[in-house]
Design a protein around this motif. Structure first.
Motif, PDB file in Angstrom:
ATOM      1  N   PRO A  52      93.964 -61.306 -22.445  1.00 60.68           N
ATOM      2  CA  PRO A  52      92.890 -61.589 -23.407  1.00 60.68           C
ATOM      3  C   PRO A  52      91.509 -61.739 -22.764  1.00 60.68           C
ATOM      4  CG  PRO A  52      94.088 -63.603 -22.925  1.00 60.68           C
ATOM      5  CD  PRO A  52      94.775 -62.505 -22.150  1.00 60.68           C
ATOM      6  N   LEU A  53      90.478 -61.327 -23.500  1.00 64.57           N
ATOM      7  CA  LEU A  53      89.110 -61.718 -23.187  1.00 64.57           C
ATOM      8  C   LEU A  53      88.864 -63.065 -23.857  1.00 64.57           C
ATOM      9  CD1 LEU A  53      89.057 -58.493 -22.850  1.00 64.57           C
ATOM     10  CD2 LEU A  53      86.584 -58.732 -23.108  1.00 64.57           C
ATOM     11  N   LYS A  54      87.717 -63.665 -23.602  1.00 68.71           N
ATOM     12  CA  LYS A  54      87.425 -64.985 -24.169  1.00 68.71           C
ATOM     13  C   LYS A  54      86.210 -64.915 -25.093  1.00 68.71           C
ATOM     14  CE  LYS A  54      88.973 -67.240 -19.900  1.00 68.71           C
ATOM     15  NZ  LYS A  54      88.727 -66.186 -18.915  1.00 68.71           N
ATOM     16  N   VAL A  55      86.231 -65.806 -26.101  1.00 71.92           N
ATOM     17  CA  VAL A  55      85.098 -65.967 -27.013  1.00 71.92           C
ATOM     18  C   VAL A  55      84.643 -67.417 -26.899  1.00 71.92           C
ATOM     19  CG1 VAL A  55      84.332 -65.870 -29.416  1.00 71.92           C
ATOM     20  CG2 VAL A  55      86.046 -64.271 -28.617  1.00 71.92           C
ATOM     21  N   HIS A  56      83.339 -67.628 -26.761  1.00 70.42           N
ATOM     22  CA  HIS A  56      82.804 -68.984 -26.593  1.00 70.42           C
ATOM     23  C   HIS A  56      81.869 -69.332 -27.756  1.00 70.42           C
ATOM     24  CE1 HIS A  56      84.129 -68.474 -22.386  1.00 70.42           C
ATOM     25  NE2 HIS A  56      83.557 -67.284 -22.476  1.00 70.42           N
ATOM     26  N   PHE A  57      82.233 -70.374 -28.493  1.00 75.90           N
ATOM     27  CA  PHE A  57      81.324 -70.958 -29.493  1.00 75.90           C
ATOM     28  C   PHE A  57      80.781 -72.244 -28.879  1.00 75.90           C
ATOM     29  CE2 PHE A  57      83.812 -68.332 -32.411  1.00 75.90           C
ATOM     30  CZ  PHE A  57      82.867 -67.923 -33.344  1.00 75.90           C
ATOM     31  N   GLY A  58      79.573 -72.186 -28.340  1.00 71.02           N
ATOM     32  CA  GLY A  58      79.037 -73.377 -27.658  1.00 71.02           C
ATOM     33  C   GLY A  58      79.950 -73.767 -26.512  1.00 71.02           C
TER      34      GLY A  58
ATOM     35  N   TYR B  55      86.128 -64.975 -37.960  1.00 71.25           N
ATOM     36  CA  TYR B  55      85.028 -64.550 -38.853  1.00 71.25           C
ATOM     37  C   TYR B  55      84.517 -65.722 -39.696  1.00 71.25           C
ATOM     38  CZ  TYR B  55      85.806 -59.803 -37.334  1.00 71.25           C
ATOM     39  OH  TYR B  55      85.912 -58.682 -36.552  1.00 71.25           O
ATOM     40  N   ASN B  56      85.404 -66.643 -40.046  1.00 72.30           N
ATOM     41  CA  ASN B  56      84.955 -67.845 -40.768  1.00 72.30           C
ATOM     42  C   ASN B  56      84.016 -68.680 -39.893  1.00 72.30           C
ATOM     43  OD1 ASN B  56      86.433 -67.083 -42.991  1.00 72.30           O
ATOM     44  ND2 ASN B  56      88.211 -68.352 -42.476  1.00 72.30           N
ATOM     45  N   LYS B  57      84.372 -68.815 -38.606  1.00 72.72           N
ATOM     46  CA  LYS B  57      83.512 -69.564 -37.672  1.00 72.72           C
ATOM     47  C   LYS B  57      82.204 -68.815 -37.423  1.00 72.72           C
ATOM     48  CE  LYS B  57      85.082 -71.885 -34.014  1.00 72.72           C
ATOM     49  NZ  LYS B  57      85.041 -73.312 -34.339  1.00 72.72           N
ATOM     50  N   LEU B  58      82.306 -67.494 -37.313  1.00 67.59           N
ATOM     51  CA  LEU B  58      81.139 -66.674 -37.010  1.00 67.59           C
ATOM     52  C   LEU B  58      80.066 -66.808 -38.095  1.00 67.59           C
ATOM     53  CD1 LEU B  58      79.938 -64.403 -35.138  1.00 67.59           C
ATOM     54  CD2 LEU B  58      81.001 -62.754 -36.697  1.00 67.59           C
TER      55      LEU B  58
ATOM     56  N   PRO C 122      78.293 -66.449 -31.013  1.00 68.48           N
ATOM     57  CA  PRO C 122      79.188 -66.735 -29.886  1.00 68.48           C
ATOM     58  C   PRO C 122      78.931 -65.750 -28.738  1.00 68.48           C
ATOM     59  CG  PRO C 122      80.389 -65.615 -31.635  1.00 68.48           C
ATOM     60  CD  PRO C 122      79.033 -65.922 -32.175  1.00 68.48           C
ATOM     61  N   THR C 123      79.411 -66.090 -27.577  1.00 67.45           N
ATOM     62  CA  THR C 123      79.353 -65.170 -26.433  1.00 67.45           C
ATOM     63  C   THR C 123      80.778 -64.796 -26.053  1.00 67.45           C
ATOM     64  OG1 THR C 123      79.342 -67.019 -24.870  1.00 67.45           O
ATOM     65  CG2 THR C 123      77.195 -66.145 -25.545  1.00 67.45           C
ATOM     66  N   THR C 124      80.906 -63.747 -25.256  1.00 66.22           N
ATOM     67  CA  THR C 124      82.234 -63.304 -24.832  1.00 66.22           C
ATOM     68  C   THR C 124      82.258 -63.196 -23.318  1.00 66.22           C
ATOM     69  OG1 THR C 124      81.621 -60.949 -24.966  1.00 66.22           O
ATOM     70  CG2 THR C 124      82.536 -61.961 -26.962  1.00 66.22           C
ATOM     71  N   SER C 125      83.445 -63.258 -22.742  1.00 61.30           N
ATOM     72  CA  SER C 125      83.561 -63.043 -21.291  1.00 61.30           C
ATOM     73  C   SER C 125      84.846 -62.299 -20.971  1.00 61.30           C
ATOM     74  CB  SER C 125      83.498 -64.378 -20.528  1.00 61.30           C
ATOM     75  OG  SER C 125      84.519 -65.249 -20.936  1.00 61.30           O
TER      76      SER C 125
ATOM     77  N   ILE D   9      85.347 -57.824 -30.210  1.00 63.39           N
ATOM     78  CA  ILE D   9      84.591 -56.698 -30.780  1.00 63.39           C
ATOM     79  C   ILE D   9      83.799 -57.185 -31.997  1.00 63.39           C
ATOM     80  CG2 ILE D   9      84.759 -54.391 -31.810  1.00 63.39           C
ATOM     81  CD1 ILE D   9      85.483 -54.416 -28.819  1.00 63.39           C
ATOM     82  N   GLY D  10      84.395 -58.082 -32.783  1.00 64.29           N
ATOM     83  CA  GLY D  10      83.744 -58.622 -33.984  1.00 64.29           C
ATOM     84  C   GLY D  10      82.492 -59.432 -33.687  1.00 64.29           C
ATOM     85  N   THR D  11      82.384 -59.975 -32.465  1.00 66.15           N
ATOM     86  CA  THR D  11      81.169 -60.703 -32.065  1.00 66.15           C
ATOM     87  C   THR D  11      79.951 -59.778 -32.133  1.00 66.15           C
ATOM     88  OG1 THR D  11      82.397 -62.208 -30.634  1.00 66.15           O
ATOM     89  CG2 THR D  11      80.065 -61.933 -30.126  1.00 66.15           C
TER      90      THR D  11
END
Length: 284
Positions: A28-34, A50-53, A60-63, A267-269
């Motif tokens: 997995p890649l990572k998604v960061h919300f704060g 998507y609800n959080k987005l 959010p950022t990704t890594s 990808i959705g980010t």
């Protein structure tokens, strides 16, 4: 002849049930919300994402995964020298994920039975390659045959997508602020694709969603003529729009295999909710 195992990353947007069916390993890649970190498609799924987005004040950022994340899986799978491993990843033009996989391979002692592939694609553009490779592996095909199949599908694959809003492409640095603002004001829908270098490109534009979908039909007629197609429609929280899109495509093409998938968190980010995408290849 030894068996072939397939590895991918979470941006391939392959449903978990399909990964399990074909024994596909996924990093997995990572998604960061704060300060909150989530593992794409493991600790956060599409709907929750998507609800959080849509409710989050900041994008959010990704890594990418680290080489160590790949190393664990590679060590296990390459232990048996009879097992060949093919690892297929997100376009190197979009992310350092492929490079992390290459670094992980270099950290292993001589492992000629591990091959890393740059998909030069994203979302189910990777997924199609991975699933076809895993099916071929189950059928007992050799590593060379599977690599040739991946290359054939990559050449034949056509991708078109429409985003629900240009905001996320703009916030993610994919398009300029002025282009996003005028596009929104005039209801201009860019028709996006992924080019041969693995980069997102605008291939055309149309005013309004329906005209944009009709233009995609025209583009696909140029691509495929009257060929029978396999089609995957991916979407981000807009199944109704995805079904409308596939119905339109079925009116114009002979589609012998149709599947749907969700556009996952990473990808959705960058594409945001309301995105629909068509991934099409000739049936044979």
């Amino acid at each position: 002849m030894g068996k072939v195992r397939i590895v991918t990353d979470s941006t391939s947007d392959i449903p978990e049930s399909v990964r399990k069916e074909y024994g596909i390993e996924m990093v997995p890649l990572k998604v960061h919300f704060g300060t909150e970190t989530y593992y794409d498609s493991i600790t956060i799924q599409s709907d929750e994402f998507y609800n959080k987005l849509t409710s989050s004040p900041a994008l959010p950022t990704t890594s990418q995964p680290s080489p160590v994340d790949f190393l664990e899986i590679y060590k296990t799978l390459t232990e048996d020298p009879e097992t060949e491993v093919i690892s297929i990843h997100l376009s190197s033009a979009m992310s350092g994920t492929y490079q992390s996989a290459v670094l992980a391979k270099s950290l292993l002692e001589d492992k000629p039975n591990l091959t890393i592939v740059d998909s030069k694609s994203a979302s189910y553009g990777i997924g199609l390659l991975v699933v076809a490779a895993a099916q071929a592996a189950q059928e007992g095909k050799s590593k060379e045959d599977i690599l040739a199949l991946i290359e054939k599908i990559r050449r034949e694959l056509r991708i078109y997508f429409l985003v629900g809003t240009l905001d996320y492409l703009q916030k993610g640095g994919r398009i300029g602020k002025a282009a996003a603002m005028f596009g929104s004001l005039l209801n201009i829908k860019p028709i996006l694709t992924i080019d041969d270098d693995g980069e997102v490109n605008s291939i055309d534009k149309a005013r309004g969603h329906k005209k944009a979908m009709a233009r995609i039909v025209e583009l696909m007629k140029t691509d495929f003529g009257g060929k029978e197609l396999h089609l995957t429609v991916a979407h981000s929280q807009c199944r109704e729009a995805a079904e409308e899109f596939s119905t339109l495509l079925q009116e114009h093409f002979h589609i012998s295999k149709l599947t749907y998938t969700d556009i996952g968190p990473v990808i959705g980010t960058y594409t945001g909710p309301g995105t629909v995408a068509a991934f099409a290849i000739p049936a044979s």
